[in-house]
Design a protein around this motif. Structure first.
Motif, PDB file in Angstrom:
ATOM      1  N   ARG A   1      -4.269  -3.688  -4.696  1.00  0.00           N
ATOM      2  CA  ARG A   1      -3.700  -2.673  -3.786  1.00  0.00           C
ATOM      3  C   ARG A   1      -4.712  -1.608  -3.392  1.00  0.00           C
ATOM      4  O   ARG A   1      -4.435  -0.412  -3.449  1.00  0.00           O
ATOM      5  N   LEU A   2      -5.892  -2.062  -3.008  1.00  0.00           N
ATOM      6  CA  LEU A   2      -6.898  -1.152  -2.461  1.00  0.00           C
ATOM      7  C   LEU A   2      -6.729  -1.144  -0.947  1.00  0.00           C
ATOM      8  O   LEU A   2      -6.343  -2.154  -0.355  1.00  0.00           O
ATOM      9  N   ILE A   3      -7.022   0.005  -0.329  1.00  0.00           N
ATOM     10  CA  ILE A   3      -6.912   0.101   1.126  1.00  0.00           C
ATOM     11  C   ILE A   3      -8.137  -0.579   1.735  1.00  0.00           C
ATOM     12  O   ILE A   3      -9.269  -0.160   1.465  1.00  0.00           O
TER      13      ILE A   3
ATOM     14  N   LEU B   1       0.841  -1.203   0.000  1.00  0.00           N
ATOM     15  CA  LEU B   1       0.000   0.000   0.000  1.00  0.00           C
ATOM     16  C   LEU B   1       0.871   1.246   0.000  1.00  0.00           C
ATOM     17  O   LEU B   1       0.570   2.245  -0.659  1.00  0.00           O
TER      18      LEU B   1
ATOM     19  N   GLU C   1      -1.662  -6.924  -8.122  1.00  0.00           N
ATOM     20  CA  GLU C   1      -2.750  -7.032  -7.143  1.00  0.00           C
ATOM     21  C   GLU C   1      -3.495  -5.704  -7.141  1.00  0.00           C
ATOM     22  O   GLU C   1      -2.958  -4.698  -7.575  1.00  0.00           O
TER      23      GLU C   1
ATOM     24  N   MET D   1       2.158   1.762  -3.482  1.00  0.00           N
ATOM     25  CA  MET D   1       1.075   2.310  -4.301  1.00  0.00           C
ATOM     26  C   MET D   1       0.939   3.811  -4.039  1.00  0.00           C
ATOM     27  O   MET D   1       0.858   4.613  -4.970  1.00  0.00           O
TER      28      MET D   1
END
Lengths: 252, 230
Positions: free
Chosen positions: B74-76, A150, B72, A153
């Protein structure tokens, strides 16, 4: 489903019933209210305590101290763990202090606190000293286990530091704190009461425990223990309510 | 004007990953990069996006506005669909516009009813759609994708490819798509660049005739051409 739930409920209630039966039998066998007070006597004391005019204020003071202990130690732990995660030098100084705090017997701390501090501060001090290393360890762990993917990202999208702290780090810390919040608050309550017992501060559950013991009123001591159990349950409910209100239960 | 990658070199200790890599990327359309696994395709994307630093060489014509779709999603996990998109827009798009822009895109791709869903409530394919949408909503002229369909099953992959090519058609963006999947490359890439194994150089650049005229014949021709090289 229904059968399963009622089974769980049964499994939760049954041990309590067994415990009460054991208590009942024990009090009959011993037959001495100073050593093992009977159930009837204990509940008589409980009603007397609940009916007394200082009961509510006493409970509120002990709750207040517990909440203060929880908030102060959590805030301190957030700062210490935050600095530790950015500065190795800072961490190398803090780490031995934390392990020292975690290993010193709590009674020794109370004695020191009695010498150093105003009587009102003793139980808060003791609670904070006990909870702080636990929270510190937990928060530091939370910071270190932040999802690196994350973060990558966020970096690719040029997300600012502040947003990363606010939207990735802080939620991660809150999640790891909430996972042990129940036991942390429970420990805070226990430590506060232990501190109150020795400092015998006014309006405190611990002070009242000592009072009952001084009069050799074991029924009163038992009754206060029941009050403490109920208080501990109330704290669990508080945590549950908070989890429900906050974002925590939404996405899990 | 094209985006130019010139004589790019990257080593990891003794391993020479990219060697004098020179590529031209069109300012519109999709450039597919194919190569054996581990040849440094992801490293190339990381250097372009600034996540990694090149040892030598130059990138000409690239600016900082780049969006990235990872393998992937990669969402929170604690943010819903809408909030996940807000997260990358904060500070890049005016505050008042963030909501409107996000809503517009969600409507455009028919995801509006999912805007309040959390990632765990969505299927794998849906999550990757959101992650692709996030990249399109972000104000960037260049879009990087690193094997975005590889963790999906065939049906989902086909849906995602359709979803993606619709978006590319609507939005005028330059796209670099890294893949090892021949089918993905032929169906999406206007230009297909084949890379060698390490130390990685360009082996062949193909103009995709299937994207000029979508006939089965052309598909087979392209497939044969690529298979000859790899």
């Amino acid at each position: 489903m229904k059968v399963y739930i009622s089974k769980v409920k049964k499994n939760r209630i049954l041990p309590w019933i067994s415990l009460i039966i054991l208590w009942f039998v024990l009090s009959l066998v011993v037959d001495n209210d100073v050593i093992v007070p009977g159930i009837g006597l204990t509940f008589k004391n409980l009603f007397r305590i609940i009916g007394s005019k200082d009961f509510v204020i006493t409970i509120l003071w002990t709750f207040g101290r517990t909440i203060v202990v929880f908030l102060v130690s959590t805030l301190l732990a957030v700062f210490l763990a935050g600095f530790s995660s950015v500065s190795k030098l800072f961490y190398s100084h803090i780490k031995p202090i934390m392990s020292l705090l975690a290993s010193v017997p709590i009674l020794a701390l109370i004695l020191l606190a009695l010498i150093w501090l105003h009587v009102e501060m003793v139980s808060i001090f003791v609670g904070v000293i006990y909870i702080l290393p636990l929270q510190f360890e937990n928060i530091l762990n939370g910071i270190q286990t932040v999802d690196k993917k994350l973060l990558e990202m966020s970096r690719a999208y040029g997300v600012g530091k502040l947003a990363k702290i606010q939207d990735i780090y802080i939620p991660t810390i809150i999640i790891s704190l909430s996972s042990i919040a129940n036991s942390t608050l429970g420990s805070a309550l226990k430590m506060v009461i232990a501190g109150e017992v020795l400092s015998q501060v006014r309006y405190s559950v611990g002070g009242n425990l000592v009072l009952e013991k001084t009069y050799l009123n074991t029924g009163g001591v038992f009754a206060w223990i029941i009050v403490i159990l109920l208080m501990s349950n109330a704290l669990s409910l508080l945590i549950h309510w908070w989890k429900k209100k906050s974002f925590l239960l939404d996405w899990m | 004007m094209t985006l130019q990658i010139r004589n790019l070199n990257k080593r990891f200790n003794d391993l020479h990953v990219l060697k004098d890599l020179t590529i031209d990327i069109e300012k519109t359309g999709i450039t597919c990069i194919m190569g054996p696994s581990g040849c440094g395709k992801s490293t190339l994307l990381n250097i372009i996006s600034g996540l990694d630093k090149e040892d030598s060489g130059s990138l000409i014509g690239f600016d900082n506005s780049i969006s990235y779709v990872f393998q992937e999603d990669r969402l929170i996990p604690w943010k819903n669909v809408q909030e996940n998109i807000y997260f990358v827009l904060k500070g890049k798009v005016e505050k008042e516009k963030i909501k409107g822009t996000t809503q517009k895109y969600l409507n455009m791709v028919g995801l509006q009813e999912y805007s309040k869903y959390y990632p765990h409530q969505l299927s794998g394919g849906m999550k990757q759609r959101v992650s692709i949408l996030r990249a399109f909503v972000y104000p960037a002229s260049l879009l990087l994708l690193d094997e975005p369909f590889s963790s999906q099953d065939i049906k989902r992959k086909n849906n995602l490819i359709q979803f993606f090519s619709d978006l590319v058609e609507r939005e005028n963006k330059s796209v670099i798509l890294v893949t090892h999947d021949l089918d993905v490359a032929i169906r999406l890439g206007n230009k297909i660049i084949l890379l060698t194994d390490k130390p990685t150089r360009v082996k062949k650049v193909l103009n995709n005739i299937y994207r000029i005229e979508e006939m089965e014949e052309n598909y087979i021709k392209m497939k044969k051409l690529i298979e000859l090289e790899i």
